[in-house]
Enzyme design. Structure first.
Site, PDB file in Angstrom:
ATOM      1  N   ILE A  50      -9.949  -6.529 -13.939  1.00 14.44           N
ATOM      2  CA  ILE A  50     -11.100  -5.889 -13.372  1.00 14.44           C
ATOM      3  C   ILE A  50     -12.242  -6.066 -14.615  1.00 14.44           C
ATOM      4  CG2 ILE A  50     -12.331  -3.485 -13.542  1.00 14.44           C
ATOM      5  CD1 ILE A  50     -10.043  -3.951 -11.332  1.00 14.44           C
ATOM      6  N   ASN A 110      -4.487   2.273 -13.634  1.00 13.34           N
ATOM      7  CA  ASN A 110      -3.848   1.682 -13.257  1.00 13.34           C
ATOM      8  C   ASN A 110      -2.072   2.144 -13.489  1.00 13.34           C
ATOM      9  OD1 ASN A 110      -2.818  -0.849 -11.883  1.00 13.34           O
ATOM     10  ND2 ASN A 110      -2.419  -1.576 -14.077  1.00 13.34           N
ATOM     11  N   HIS A 113       1.649   0.497 -13.641  1.00 13.01           N
ATOM     12  CA  HIS A 113       2.557  -0.747 -13.566  1.00 13.01           C
ATOM     13  C   HIS A 113       4.042  -0.305 -13.674  1.00 13.01           C
ATOM     14  CE1 HIS A 113       3.320  -4.743 -14.848  1.00 13.01           C
ATOM     15  NE2 HIS A 113       4.208  -4.426 -15.774  1.00 13.01           N
ATOM     16  N   GLY A 171       0.703  -1.143   0.178  1.00 12.87           N
ATOM     17  CA  GLY A 171       0.099  -0.201  -0.021  1.00 12.87           C
ATOM     18  C   GLY A 171       0.772   1.113   0.126  1.00 12.87           C
TER      19      GLY A 171
END
Ligand code: GAR
Length: 195
Positions: A94, A108, A110, A18
């Site tokens: 998703i 997103n 990456h 996180g």
């Protein structure tokens, strides 16, 4: 109307440590534009849950069956008036129902320069190991819209870093992570200003 009601509500989907979720929470803590209103996670015990708790941000723990079948979670996110979804280390694909419910509102990050080194199984140190195995001279980050395929939607932003000769997956991961932390919150803000 009270200013808080005009705030955009961000849901961060994360299943790991996180660290990016934390940077995004920090970035919007005093913002007049948006707040992280919800952390969505699929892994009980993930580090991101502790971060959410210490920030007093509600957590929605996803169940796999319910996530991939029907529109229960799309409905739940709408009910919670979520405006924008930020994936930060969320490893499930998703489903179409969510993408349709939030068109161009799911992004997103990456830890490599897509379209290379993406797809199923390409996460964490696996990505950096593949980059080193192929003797790439540079790596970096990609921020992209999310579609039904892994690490695939339209690319919005990339930033680059050097791959050094004596890099290990861990040292390269650190350099790439610094880029993520520097760019992801600011880029999310820029996108929110245009939705
Ligand atoms: C980040 O490096 C992100 O790029 C990656 O997961 C990590 C999460 O780290 N995502 C992917 O690999 C998606 N395919 P964090 O939990 O410390 O934010």
């Amino acid at each position: 109307m009270h200013e808080y009601l005009l705030m955009k509500r961000i849901a961060v989907f994360a299943s790991g440590t996180g660290s990016n979720a934390k940077k995004i929470i920090d970035h919007f803590r005093d913002s007049d534009l948006a707040r992280v209103a919800l952390i969505v996670c699929n892994k009980p015990g993930a580090g991101v849950i502790g971060i959410a708790e210490s920030e007093s941000i509600p957590v929605l723990l996803m169940e796999k069956e319910k996530f991939f079948r029907g529109n229960a979670y799309a409905d739940e996110l709408k009910k919670q008036q979520i405006d924008f979804i930020v994936l930060a280390g969320f490893l499930w694909k998703i489903p179409e129902v969510l993408i349709r419910a939030f068109p161009n509102k799911i992004v997103n990050i990456h830890p490599a320069l897509l379209p290379k080194y993406g797809g199923k199984g390409m996460y964490g140190l696996h990505v950096h190991k593949a980059v080193l195995d192929n003797k790439e001279k540079q790596s970096g980050i990609t921020i992209h819209y999310v579609d039904e395929l892994y690490d695939h939607g339209e690319i919005i932003f990339q930033a680059y870093c050097e791959v050094k000769e004596n890099d290990t997956p861990e040292t390269l991961a650190k350099r790439v992570q610094a880029l993520e932390h520097r760019h992801y919150p600011a880029l999310v803000e820029k996108l929110l200003r245009s939705v």
